[in-house]
Design a protein around this motif. Sequence first.
Motif, PDB file in Angstrom:
ATOM      1  N   SER A  37       0.851  -1.182   0.000  1.00 54.14           N
ATOM      2  CA  SER A  37       0.000   0.000   0.000  1.00 54.14           C
ATOM      3  C   SER A  37       0.884   1.227   0.000  1.00 54.14           C
ATOM      4  CB  SER A  37      -0.899   0.007   1.248  1.00 54.14           C
ATOM      5  OG  SER A  37      -0.104   0.175   2.408  1.00 54.14           O
ATOM      6  N   LEU A  38       0.273   2.374  -0.177  1.00 52.44           N
ATOM      7  CA  LEU A  38       1.040   3.615  -0.127  1.00 52.44           C
ATOM      8  C   LEU A  38       1.689   3.809   1.239  1.00 52.44           C
ATOM      9  CD1 LEU A  38      -1.481   5.832  -2.084  1.00 52.44           C
ATOM     10  CD2 LEU A  38       0.838   5.286  -2.801  1.00 52.44           C
ATOM     11  N   TRP A  39       0.957   3.459   2.302  1.00 59.65           N
ATOM     12  CA  TRP A  39       1.527   3.619   3.638  1.00 59.65           C
ATOM     13  C   TRP A  39       2.658   2.620   3.866  1.00 59.65           C
ATOM     14  CZ3 TRP A  39       2.677   5.295   8.375  1.00 59.65           C
ATOM     15  CH2 TRP A  39       2.155   6.529   8.768  1.00 59.65           C
ATOM     16  N   GLY A  40       2.492   1.379   3.371  1.00 65.03           N
ATOM     17  CA  GLY A  40       3.555   0.399   3.522  1.00 65.03           C
ATOM     18  C   GLY A  40       4.821   0.836   2.803  1.00 65.03           C
ATOM     19  N   TYR A  41       4.668   1.367   1.588  1.00 58.53           N
ATOM     20  CA  TYR A  41       5.820   1.868   0.852  1.00 58.53           C
ATOM     21  C   TYR A  41       6.432   3.076   1.570  1.00 58.53           C
ATOM     22  CZ  TYR A  41       8.680   3.835  -2.863  1.00 58.53           C
ATOM     23  OH  TYR A  41       9.733   4.337  -3.577  1.00 58.53           O
ATOM     24  N   TYR A  42       5.585   3.971   2.021  1.00 59.16           N
ATOM     25  CA  TYR A  42       6.046   5.174   2.719  1.00 59.16           C
ATOM     26  C   TYR A  42       6.880   4.799   3.939  1.00 59.16           C
ATOM     27  CZ  TYR A  42       5.556   9.430   5.630  1.00 59.16           C
ATOM     28  OH  TYR A  42       5.784  10.515   6.442  1.00 59.16           O
ATOM     29  N   LEU A  43       6.411   3.809   4.713  1.00 59.51           N
ATOM     30  CA  LEU A  43       7.166   3.394   5.893  1.00 59.51           C
ATOM     31  C   LEU A  43       8.487   2.748   5.494  1.00 59.51           C
ATOM     32  CD1 LEU A  43       7.357   3.012   8.951  1.00 59.51           C
ATOM     33  CD2 LEU A  43       6.218   0.810   8.664  1.00 59.51           C
ATOM     34  N   ALA A  44       8.448   1.838   4.505  1.00 63.90           N
ATOM     35  CA  ALA A  44       9.669   1.164   4.073  1.00 63.90           C
ATOM     36  C   ALA A  44      10.698   2.178   3.566  1.00 63.90           C
ATOM     37  CB  ALA A  44       9.355   0.138   2.989  1.00 63.90           C
ATOM     38  N   ALA A  45      10.264   3.150   2.767  1.00 66.79           N
ATOM     39  CA  ALA A  45      11.176   4.166   2.249  1.00 66.79           C
ATOM     40  C   ALA A  45      11.717   5.045   3.371  1.00 66.79           C
ATOM     41  CB  ALA A  45      10.453   5.028   1.214  1.00 66.79           C
ATOM     42  N   SER A  46      10.874   5.340   4.354  1.00 64.36           N
ATOM     43  CA  SER A  46      11.317   6.141   5.498  1.00 64.36           C
ATOM     44  C   SER A  46      12.373   5.393   6.308  1.00 64.36           C
ATOM     45  CB  SER A  46      10.125   6.484   6.405  1.00 64.36           C
ATOM     46  OG  SER A  46       9.171   7.259   5.723  1.00 64.36           O
ATOM     47  N   LEU A  47      12.146   4.101   6.528  1.00 70.15           N
ATOM     48  CA  LEU A  47      13.101   3.298   7.290  1.00 70.15           C
ATOM     49  C   LEU A  47      14.414   3.140   6.537  1.00 70.15           C
ATOM     50  CD1 LEU A  47      10.784   0.510   8.768  1.00 70.15           C
ATOM     51  CD2 LEU A  47      11.582   2.626   9.855  1.00 70.15           C
ATOM     52  N   PHE A  48      14.344   3.152   5.214  1.00 71.08           N
ATOM     53  CA  PHE A  48      15.567   3.068   4.411  1.00 71.08           C
ATOM     54  C   PHE A  48      16.526   4.206   4.767  1.00 71.08           C
ATOM     55  CE2 PHE A  48      17.964   4.303   0.604  1.00 71.08           C
ATOM     56  CZ  PHE A  48      18.644   3.125   0.342  1.00 71.08           C
ATOM     57  N   LEU A  49      15.983   5.384   5.026  1.00 68.31           N
ATOM     58  CA  LEU A  49      16.821   6.544   5.343  1.00 68.31           C
ATOM     59  C   LEU A  49      17.580   6.343   6.645  1.00 68.31           C
ATOM     60  CD1 LEU A  49      14.410   9.497   4.442  1.00 68.31           C
ATOM     61  CD2 LEU A  49      16.048   8.309   2.970  1.00 68.31           C
ATOM     62  N   PHE A  50      16.974   5.637   7.608  1.00 65.86           N
ATOM     63  CA  PHE A  50      17.637   5.418   8.899  1.00 65.86           C
ATOM     64  C   PHE A  50      18.809   4.449   8.794  1.00 65.86           C
ATOM     65  CE2 PHE A  50      13.135   6.222  10.245  1.00 65.86           C
ATOM     66  CZ  PHE A  50      13.365   7.479  10.766  1.00 65.86           C
ATOM     67  N   CYS A  51      18.800   3.616   7.743  1.00 63.08           N
ATOM     68  CA  CYS A  51      19.825   2.581   7.623  1.00 63.08           C
ATOM     69  C   CYS A  51      21.113   3.098   6.987  1.00 63.08           C
ATOM     70  CB  CYS A  51      19.286   1.404   6.822  1.00 63.08           C
ATOM     71  SG  CYS A  51      17.947   0.535   7.670  1.00 63.08           S
ATOM     72  N   GLY A  52      21.014   4.178   6.234  1.00 61.40           N
ATOM     73  CA  GLY A  52      22.208   4.773   5.652  1.00 61.40           C
ATOM     74  C   GLY A  52      22.799   4.005   4.492  1.00 61.40           C
ATOM     75  N   GLY A  53      22.290   2.833   4.180  1.00 61.05           N
ATOM     76  CA  GLY A  53      22.799   2.019   3.080  1.00 61.05           C
ATOM     77  C   GLY A  53      21.894   0.834   2.832  1.00 61.05           C
ATOM     78  N   PHE A  54      22.060   0.228   1.677  1.00 60.74           N
ATOM     79  CA  PHE A  54      21.136  -0.814   1.255  1.00 60.74           C
ATOM     80  C   PHE A  54      21.316  -2.109   2.039  1.00 60.74           C
ATOM     81  CE2 PHE A  54      18.825  -3.599  -1.515  1.00 60.74           C
ATOM     82  CZ  PHE A  54      17.833  -2.773  -2.019  1.00 60.74           C
ATOM     83  N   VAL A  55      22.568  -2.524   2.262  1.00 62.21           N
ATOM     84  CA  VAL A  55      22.819  -3.769   2.989  1.00 62.21           C
ATOM     85  C   VAL A  55      22.256  -3.680   4.405  1.00 62.21           C
ATOM     86  CG1 VAL A  55      24.587  -5.307   3.904  1.00 62.21           C
ATOM     87  CG2 VAL A  55      24.847  -4.348   1.607  1.00 62.21           C
ATOM     88  N   ASN A  56      22.513  -2.569   5.064  1.00 61.26           N
ATOM     89  CA  ASN A  56      21.974  -2.369   6.415  1.00 61.26           C
ATOM     90  C   ASN A  56      20.452  -2.463   6.421  1.00 61.26           C
ATOM     91  OD1 ASN A  56      24.498  -1.968   7.456  1.00 61.26           O
ATOM     92  ND2 ASN A  56      24.373   0.271   7.485  1.00 61.26           N
ATOM     93  N   PHE A  57      19.844  -1.900   5.401  1.00 59.62           N
ATOM     94  CA  PHE A  57      18.385  -1.882   5.298  1.00 59.62           C
ATOM     95  C   PHE A  57      17.828  -3.295   5.191  1.00 59.62           C
ATOM     96  CE2 PHE A  57      14.612  -1.230   2.360  1.00 59.62           C
ATOM     97  CZ  PHE A  57      13.774  -0.752   3.355  1.00 59.62           C
ATOM     98  N   ILE A  58      18.401  -4.104   4.317  1.00 57.40           N
ATOM     99  CA  ILE A  58      17.914  -5.469   4.122  1.00 57.40           C
ATOM    100  C   ILE A  58      18.144  -6.309   5.377  1.00 57.40           C
ATOM    101  CG2 ILE A  58      18.236  -7.590   2.803  1.00 57.40           C
ATOM    102  CD1 ILE A  58      16.671  -5.342   1.383  1.00 57.40           C
ATOM    103  N   ILE A  59      19.269  -6.106   6.064  1.00 55.51           N
ATOM    104  CA  ILE A  59      19.529  -6.842   7.307  1.00 55.51           C
ATOM    105  C   ILE A  59      18.483  -6.503   8.357  1.00 55.51           C
ATOM    106  CG2 ILE A  59      21.108  -7.061   9.270  1.00 55.51           C
ATOM    107  CD1 ILE A  59      23.423  -6.752   7.273  1.00 55.51           C
ATOM    108  N   ALA A  60      18.232  -5.201   8.558  1.00 52.12           N
ATOM    109  CA  ALA A  60      17.280  -4.763   9.579  1.00 52.12           C
ATOM    110  C   ALA A  60      15.865  -5.233   9.250  1.00 52.12           C
ATOM    111  CB  ALA A  60      17.320  -3.240   9.716  1.00 52.12           C
TER     112      ALA A  60
END
Length: 485
Positions: free
Chosen positions: A38-61
């Motif tokens: 959903s739009l909210w699910g994407y919005y949250l996932a994209a927002s959390l991506f910013l906290f990870c600082g990188g793609f590998v960190n994001f997928i791990i978390a």
Amino acid sequence: MTIQGASPDLYNEDLAPAKVRNWGPFSIFNVWTSDVHSLWGYYLAASLFLFCGGFVNFIIAIGIGSLIIYVLMNMVGYAGVKTGVPYPVLARASFGIWGANIPALVRAVVACFWYGAQTAAASGAIVALLIRSQWFADFNANTHFLGHSGLEVICFVVIWALQLLIIQKGMETVRRFQDWAGPAVWVMMLILAVYLCVKSGSFAFTSDIPMDVLLEKTKDAGVPGTPGSWTALFAVAAIWVTYFSALYLNFCDFARYAPDNAALRKGNIWGLPVNLILFSLVAGVTTIAAYDVYHEVLLHPDQISAKFDSWFLAALAALTFAVATLGINVVANFVSPAFDFSNVFPRQIDFKKGGYIAAVIALLLYPFAPWEGGAAHFVNIIGATMGPIFGVMMVDYYLIRKGEVDVEALYREEGEFRFQGGWHVNAFIAAGIGAIFSSILPNFTNWLPAWWGVYGWFFGVAIAGAIYYVLRTMALGAGAKTAKA
């Protein structure tokens, strides 16, 4: 199952144990595609991506969080398969036949908030499409009421009304809708990602979003640590787990239609860790590509699609995401309050009437728009309210009752689940103390560390569950001594 001696104040056909169990792995899988895509699910996932600082960190978390979600959903799902009852009826085993109305109403109110949030997100996608036309853009800029533009209000009401059509024929219509809507969004997500990658000229798993931009975008989210730090990654996993806190309670509303635990596990393994990680991967790639193309951080898909040169692609994206958001609203935020409100007044309110009540409350919330603001903060506040209830119910089902519940007694006024006049005081003491530490203290005082609220759901589950176990064990021990005497 026919319930002998069922009370009319505890039973109606919608609350009865499921008779038809035709939700196979594909339907269970699509509960999650409808819930996440959903739009909210994407919005949250994209927002959390910013906290990870990188793609590998994001997928791990996200991966760690998704595995935790899978385990928790199986726990409550197994209870649904075995008993065949919806969430508010299962809650009677721990909170009492009348006391269960309180956790049912808590879940219903939370669903109303999410119902409004998701409807607003879907209508926002349509607004973003329409304002590509100058006439609609002028109307949007010059007409305002109820705290929103006139165009936003009209689109919200239209989307709100369309959702009511889906549930006219009950849960079977919900199943058929989600089986179509979930996969459709995957197609659109991939189109969105491919379009942006082609436009940017690269396919990147590494983020070149500068740290100063990440810090600016995440400074008010309440997540501890700088983007990419271990504290931030733990917080991302916790927020991802908390996002599903409402469905931990009422996943049995759907699991009870599964034929067995094997079908449930198969649907969950594909719908949760596999689907969640892939969805987050696409969200991360899209966020990176959008930054490369437009040189700004765009967290909402409708913000991205609004910039498309192709009107056709923009329209396809807006309509698909709107339909997907209708899917999650029906699955997560209509079914649950429909059963919950029906549980409170089973004589007067059936499944459809309960859902209509939830929809009206969401409509009344729209002028205040409590869901506007940071995604992570909204998720934490909403999710923390339900942790204590989940803790009490799971401890009761697995540790106290060892997975054995007298289903027929759940519908009788006299019997095992009457406790103290229909209310189980120990359950409310445990849940109340848990709520103090999960919701009240972190959100309304500064007595606890700033990071506490990020983990509020977990504290609520642990504290309420532990207190309930101690109180219940003591009560059972005292009862056993009295019986011997």
